[in-house]
Design a protein around this motif. Structure first.
Motif, PDB file in Angstrom:
ATOM      1  N   ALA A 160       0.829  -1.213   0.000  1.00  0.00           N
ATOM      2  CA  ALA A 160       0.000   0.000   0.000  1.00  0.00           C
ATOM      3  C   ALA A 160       0.860   1.258   0.000  1.00  0.00           C
ATOM      4  O   ALA A 160       0.503   2.256  -0.631  1.00  0.00           O
ATOM      5  N   GLU A 161       1.986   1.217   0.694  1.00  0.00           N
ATOM      6  CA  GLU A 161       2.874   2.376   0.706  1.00  0.00           C
ATOM      7  C   GLU A 161       3.542   2.584  -0.659  1.00  0.00           C
ATOM      8  O   GLU A 161       3.716   3.711  -1.105  1.00  0.00           O
ATOM      9  N   GLU A 167      -4.128   0.949  -1.561  1.00  0.00           N
ATOM     10  CA  GLU A 167      -4.825   1.325  -0.331  1.00  0.00           C
ATOM     11  C   GLU A 167      -6.301   0.947  -0.402  1.00  0.00           C
ATOM     12  O   GLU A 167      -6.935   0.728   0.628  1.00  0.00           O
ATOM     13  N   LEU A 170      -6.171  -2.492   1.250  1.00  0.00           N
ATOM     14  CA  LEU A 170      -5.455  -2.730   2.500  1.00  0.00           C
ATOM     15  C   LEU A 170      -6.368  -3.109   3.653  1.00  0.00           C
ATOM     16  O   LEU A 170      -6.100  -4.088   4.354  1.00  0.00           O
TER      17      LEU A 170
END
Length: 179
Positions: A160-161, A167, A170
């Motif tokens: 996700a980062e 995201e 997530l």
């Protein structure tokens, strides 16, 4: 749990047809991506992928071929975790998590030798798992399961980062994939 129960659980979580714009896997049915379906011989529309075809793919590509079926008699909770992680991240990633965890838990090689990376459950991985479970009975399987889930959770956060579009997934990954 049996492999049939594990597959039913995965299909229940994955649901029917999906084509989420943020999912790099493209169209999926029963959790089987189009690329995996095509590699397994499916030529039809993804919306039409039969459940039985998906079950066969899960059994062959995520259970038997990577050797997770060999873990089941020794550590059923670990086998279930490897299967589920393999479905979501690929069997090689799941098996890599197991090998990393065993290497970190072997007390500097005193309990068993470090494992070289492998993409399937090989004899060395099975021997290390057996030794770990015997040395750390009765709680070894539970501790190893926590290590696997920690590695999985860290990977979800990293995904996700690294790619903000992930995201969108997530929360579901953390809610539905980690016990």
């Amino acid at each position: 749990m049996t492999i049939d129960q594990l597959i039913d659980d995965v299909i229940g979580r994955e649901g029917g047809y999906s084509d989420h714009p943020a999912d790099r896997g493209g169209p999926t049915k029963w959790g089987i991506s189009e690329a995996i379906a095509r590699a397994a011989g499916w030529t039809g529309a993804m919306r039409d992928l039969p459940r039985d075809f998906a079950v066969a793919v899960y059994r062959r590509s995520y259970w038997s071929r990577p050797g997770i079926d060999r873990v089941q008699p020794l550590a059923p909770l670990i086998a279930a975790e490897l299967f589920d992680t393999g479905v979501n991240m690929g069997p090689a990633v799941a098996i890599g998590f197991l090998q990393r965890a065993l290497n970190a838990l072997n007390r500097g090689g005193r309990d068993f030798a470090d494992l070289p990376p492998a993409t399937h459950i090989d004899d060395a991985t099975l021997a290390a798992l057996t030794a770990f479970l015997e040395l750390r009975a009765p709680h070894g399987e539970t501790v190893l399961l926590k290590a696997l889930e920690a590695l999985q959770g860290e990977r979800y956060l990293h995904l996700a980062e690294r790619r903000p579009a992930n995201e969108a997934f997530l929360y579901g990954w953390l809610a539905n994939r980690l016990s």
